[in-house]
Design a protein around this motif. Structure first.
Motif, PDB file in Angstrom:
ATOM      1  N   ARG A   1      50.438  59.830   5.567  1.00  0.00           N
ATOM      2  CA  ARG A   1      49.579  58.688   5.263  1.00  0.00           C
ATOM      3  C   ARG A   1      50.363  57.394   5.474  1.00  0.00           C
ATOM      4  O   ARG A   1      51.534  57.310   5.071  1.00  0.00           O
ATOM      5  CB  ARG A   1      49.059  58.760   3.835  1.00  0.00           C
ATOM      6  CG  ARG A   1      48.209  60.006   3.558  1.00  0.00           C
ATOM      7  CD  ARG A   1      46.975  60.054   4.459  1.00  0.00           C
ATOM      8  NE  ARG A   1      46.237  61.293   4.319  1.00  0.00           N
ATOM      9  CZ  ARG A   1      45.124  61.419   3.585  1.00  0.00           C
ATOM     10  NH1 ARG A   1      44.654  60.373   2.927  1.00  0.00           N
ATOM     11  NH2 ARG A   1      44.509  62.577   3.515  1.00  0.00           N
TER      12      ARG A   1
ATOM     13  N   THR B   1      40.009  58.344   6.620  1.00  0.00           N
ATOM     14  CA  THR B   1      39.777  59.626   5.957  1.00  0.00           C
ATOM     15  C   THR B   1      38.399  60.131   6.355  1.00  0.00           C
ATOM     16  O   THR B   1      37.545  59.354   6.784  1.00  0.00           O
ATOM     17  CB  THR B   1      39.838  59.498   4.426  1.00  0.00           C
ATOM     18  OG1 THR B   1      38.833  58.564   3.993  1.00  0.00           O
ATOM     19  CG2 THR B   1      41.203  59.008   3.963  1.00  0.00           C
TER      20      THR B   1
ATOM     21  N   ARG C   1      52.305  56.025   2.482  1.00  0.00           N
ATOM     22  CA  ARG C   1      53.136  56.962   1.714  1.00  0.00           C
ATOM     23  C   ARG C   1      54.386  56.294   1.135  1.00  0.00           C
ATOM     24  O   ARG C   1      54.758  56.543  -0.017  1.00  0.00           O
ATOM     25  CB  ARG C   1      53.532  58.147   2.603  1.00  0.00           C
ATOM     26  CG  ARG C   1      54.550  59.114   1.988  1.00  0.00           C
ATOM     27  CD  ARG C   1      53.984  59.753   0.740  1.00  0.00           C
ATOM     28  NE  ARG C   1      54.957  60.639   0.109  1.00  0.00           N
ATOM     29  CZ  ARG C   1      55.885  60.250  -0.764  1.00  0.00           C
ATOM     30  NH1 ARG C   1      55.988  58.969  -1.108  1.00  0.00           N
ATOM     31  NH2 ARG C   1      56.711  61.123  -1.304  1.00  0.00           N
TER      32      ARG C   1
ATOM     33  N   VAL D   1      54.305  59.595  -5.333  1.00  0.00           N
ATOM     34  CA  VAL D   1      53.464  60.778  -5.153  1.00  0.00           C
ATOM     35  C   VAL D   1      53.827  61.821  -6.191  1.00  0.00           C
ATOM     36  O   VAL D   1      55.007  62.103  -6.412  1.00  0.00           O
ATOM     37  CB  VAL D   1      53.614  61.364  -3.728  1.00  0.00           C
ATOM     38  CG1 VAL D   1      52.894  62.700  -3.619  1.00  0.00           C
ATOM     39  CG2 VAL D   1      53.062  60.393  -2.693  1.00  0.00           C
TER      40      VAL D   1
ATOM     41  N   ARG E   1      50.680  67.071   1.829  1.00  0.00           N
ATOM     42  CA  ARG E   1      49.506  66.641   2.583  1.00  0.00           C
ATOM     43  C   ARG E   1      49.322  65.128   2.591  1.00  0.00           C
ATOM     44  O   ARG E   1      48.405  64.610   3.220  1.00  0.00           O
ATOM     45  CB  ARG E   1      48.259  67.326   2.023  1.00  0.00           C
ATOM     46  CG  ARG E   1      48.274  68.813   2.345  1.00  0.00           C
ATOM     47  CD  ARG E   1      47.165  69.589   1.715  1.00  0.00           C
ATOM     48  NE  ARG E   1      47.337  71.003   2.030  1.00  0.00           N
ATOM     49  CZ  ARG E   1      46.742  71.982   1.386  1.00  0.00           C
ATOM     50  NH1 ARG E   1      45.942  71.707   0.382  1.00  0.00           N
ATOM     51  NH2 ARG E   1      46.947  73.239   1.731  1.00  0.00           N
ATOM     52  N   LEU E   2      50.204  64.427   1.897  1.00  0.00           N
ATOM     53  CA  LEU E   2      50.172  62.965   1.921  1.00  0.00           C
ATOM     54  C   LEU E   2      51.319  62.384   2.745  1.00  0.00           C
ATOM     55  O   LEU E   2      51.427  61.166   2.860  1.00  0.00           O
ATOM     56  CB  LEU E   2      50.252  62.412   0.487  1.00  0.00           C
ATOM     57  CG  LEU E   2      49.168  62.874  -0.484  1.00  0.00           C
ATOM     58  CD1 LEU E   2      49.420  62.268  -1.863  1.00  0.00           C
ATOM     59  CD2 LEU E   2      47.782  62.502   0.016  1.00  0.00           C
TER      60      LEU E   2
ATOM     61  N   ALA F   1      48.059  64.734  -5.854  1.00  0.00           N
ATOM     62  CA  ALA F   1      47.435  65.746  -5.005  1.00  0.00           C
ATOM     63  C   ALA F   1      47.953  67.109  -5.427  1.00  0.00           C
ATOM     64  O   ALA F   1      49.043  67.221  -6.011  1.00  0.00           O
ATOM     65  CB  ALA F   1      47.739  65.487  -3.529  1.00  0.00           C
TER      66      ALA F   1
ATOM     67  N   ALA G   1      43.929  62.027  -4.070  1.00  0.00           N
ATOM     68  CA  ALA G   1      44.412  61.048  -3.098  1.00  0.00           C
ATOM     69  C   ALA G   1      44.337  61.557  -1.665  1.00  0.00           C
ATOM     70  O   ALA G   1      44.421  60.770  -0.729  1.00  0.00           O
ATOM     71  CB  ALA G   1      45.848  60.644  -3.431  1.00  0.00           C
ATOM     72  N   SER G   2      44.189  62.859  -1.486  1.00  0.00           N
ATOM     73  CA  SER G   2      44.045  63.400  -0.133  1.00  0.00           C
ATOM     74  C   SER G   2      42.594  63.454   0.303  1.00  0.00           C
ATOM     75  O   SER G   2      42.299  63.849   1.435  1.00  0.00           O
ATOM     76  CB  SER G   2      44.652  64.806  -0.061  1.00  0.00           C
ATOM     77  OG  SER G   2      43.955  65.697  -0.925  1.00  0.00           O
TER      78      SER G   2
ATOM     79  N   GLY H   1      41.807  58.651  -0.540  1.00  0.00           N
ATOM     80  CA  GLY H   1      42.700  58.242   0.526  1.00  0.00           C
ATOM     81  C   GLY H   1      42.480  56.810   0.963  1.00  0.00           C
ATOM     82  O   GLY H   1      43.386  56.185   1.537  1.00  0.00           O
TER      83      GLY H   1
ATOM     84  N   ALA I   1      49.949  58.387  -6.508  1.00  0.00           N
ATOM     85  CA  ALA I   1      48.953  59.224  -5.832  1.00  0.00           C
ATOM     86  C   ALA I   1      49.157  60.685  -6.231  1.00  0.00           C
ATOM     87  O   ALA I   1      50.261  61.220  -6.130  1.00  0.00           O
ATOM     88  CB  ALA I   1      49.052  59.075  -4.317  1.00  0.00           C
TER      89      ALA I   1
END
Length: 535
Positions: free
Chosen positions: A49, A317, A52, A57, A45-46, A40, A17-18, A23, A38
């Protein structure tokens, strides 16, 4: 009639997802009415976004099968968007094991379908190592207990994609090119918005298909013609392309690594994919997934949309969005115990006659076109040296000119830790015999102003790593001392009536793309495009 319960919507898992496609797929699935989880390797690191808050996540890694159980629990459709581009010599083993672990975990979790995005390739020919690995991953998923839909695409056209950046920089920088003969092979590019359309559609296919589908755009042309199409869209004169039979993929990828922001390790598998023609052998999916409204996007329109996104700093992205597997992230080597007794460093602090907010805005805006506030020629020279040996150099630039997020690429650094207003930690991804970090911190000073903290940390690998450190040590005063002085001066030179605006420049949530710090040959364009469309 009562509105449908959103909790009844199918739950999709988006791995990677990153990354570039992942993304963008997340918001596309949300818009289509799916619930999204999502995945990762590093969930932080999300955090920045824009989607989010609308998704769940989960932190998991296909290299750690145990972590996949929670990620796949309750999932209806799982998207497998993981591939070790530029991932070192053992990438094929990692790809193979990761696919097997994921297929087995999906079966245990009773997932109904796996969707995978691979590459178009001809049958009956010897494939490059990377293309063979992508094919093998698709075959592993198809052989698993969970039905798999394997989509195979050729060149993907979209702002920030590696293929697009290679095309963009070759066209803009080289009015005359000496190119390999296989640049005349046919390809069938597909706009990223249409890739997302098919990926979302794959989740809705009826029944339990377990097969590959080739997906391609409406135009079939050569890569040489694609370069000319970019030149037209960008308002450039037509490029002169001379083909020769002696330029190997290895040489071509090294040349691309020097001329474009895409380093050799990423460019090579893309170049190798052009050795063979990449044209869809069938169009079966178009009979199952209706075309998007207005039809598939042609090459000229896809390029115009991508250019508009870049010009508007609205690139969601980019090819460097994901970090490679196994990249170090923690712990920071702060003590001799971690590093085997050897940690080198350079630590400085300085009072700055500016507010902490103004100083932070300067720090968060470092790199990209603004540079690194010290010995420009030294940074450019080191960047060129890094590109010669296959590293990222300085041309990756920034995702956004003012705002950073954890996981962002920043020239040859990666944002590893971000405490907005207080701390920025960068991890070096340049080719160096060791691991290196740079920290910049801000603290309010007693009596007014701010304190700027700066720390460079280096963990050498072996004798070569130590020799490297002592070879560059005499330049530390120039590089790090100059950086600290100039960052402080930049903050102090902001007029008092503009300091609040400068301090707020990094508070936006938009995304963008800012590259080419070691060259001034970018070409601005005035293409009339609809910037609301995805590119």
């Amino acid at each position: 009639m009562n509105a449908p319960d959103p909790h009844d919507a199918p739950l999709t898992l988006v791995t990677g997802a990153s990354g570039y496609i992942g993304g963008r797929l997340v918001p596309a699935l949300l818009e289509a009415g799916f619930r999204v989880r999502a995945m990762a390797r590093h969930a932080d690191r999300l955090e920045d976004r824009p989607w989010r808050g609308q998704v769940e996540v989960v932190e998991a890694d296909v290299g750690d099968p145990a972590s996949l159980q929670a990620a796949l629990d309750g999932v209806d459709v799982a998207y497998y968007l993981i591939h070790a581009m530029g991932g070192g010599r053992s990438f094929a083993d990692r790809d193979r094991q990761g696919a097997r672990s994921f297929a087995e975990a999906a079966a245990q979790a009773d997932v109904e379908r796996i969707v995978y995005l691979g590459g178009i390739h001809p049958e009956g020919v010897e494939l490059s190592a990377h293309m063979a690995s992508r094919k093998e991953v698709g075959d592993i998923l198809l052989a698993g207990a969970v039905p798999a839909v394997v989509l195979r695409a050729a060149v993907i056209l979209g702002s920030g994609s590696a293929s697009f950046e290679i095309m963009r920089h070759l066209s803009e920088r080289l009015p005359v090119m000496i190119a390999p003969q296989w640049l005349r092979n046919r390809i069938q590019p597909l706009a990223v918005r249409d890739v997302l359309h098919y990926l979302v559609g794959a989740a809705r296919l009826e029944g339990a298909p377990n097969r590959t589908f080739d997906i391609g755009g409406p135009d079939v042309l050569t890569f040489a013609e694609l370069l000319q199409a970019y030149a037209r869209a960008a308002g450039l004169p037509q490029r002169r392309i001379l083909t020769v039979p002696v330029l190997t993929p290895r040489l071509a990828s090294h040349w691309i690594g020097l001329v474009t922001p895409v380093p050799t390790g990423i460019a090579r598998p893309l170049v190798e994919s052009l050795i063979h023609e990449s044209v869809a052998a069938e169009t079966d999916l178009r009979g199952l997934v209706p075309d998007p409204e207005g039809g598939l996007t042609g090459v000229d329109r896809a390029i115009e949309l991508a250019l508009a996104r870049i010009r508007e700093l609205d690139v969601a992205t980019a090819w460097h969005s994901a970090t490679p597997a196994g990249a170090p992230s923690s712990p920071l080597p702060e003590d001799p115990e971690w590093s085997g007794g050897i940690v080198r460093g350079d630590e400085r602090q300085r009072h700055v006659d500016a507010s902490p907010e103004t100083l932070w805005a300067v720090i968060e805006g470092i790199g990209g076109r603004r540079g690194w506030y010290s010995w420009r020629l030294g940074w450019i020279s080191r960047g060129l040296m890094d590109r010669v040996v296959g590293g990222p150099g300085l041309r990756r630039g920034r995702r956004h000119p003012d705002r950073l997020a954890v996981g962002d690429a920043l020239d040859w650094w990666r944002v590893e830790r971000l405490e907005r207003g207080r701390l920025l930690r960068l991890r070096a991804e340049m080719r160096v015999p060791g691991q290196a970090w740079l920290e910049l911190g801000v603290q309010e000073a007693e009596g007014g102003g701010a304190i700027l903290y700066q720390r460079a940390i280096y963990h050498p690998h072996g004798l070569l790593g130590d020799l490297y450190w002592w070879a560059v040590w005499p330049f530390h005063g120039i590089v790090f001392g100059g950086m600290q002085r100039n960052i402080a001066r930049a903050a102090e030179d902001v007029p008092s009536d503009r300091r609040s605006a400068v301090a707020g420049a990094g508070s936006g949530t938009g995304t963008g793309y800012d590259t080419d710090t070691d060259t001034d040959t970018d070409t601005d364009t005035d293409t009339d495009t609809d910037t609301e469309e995805t590119a």
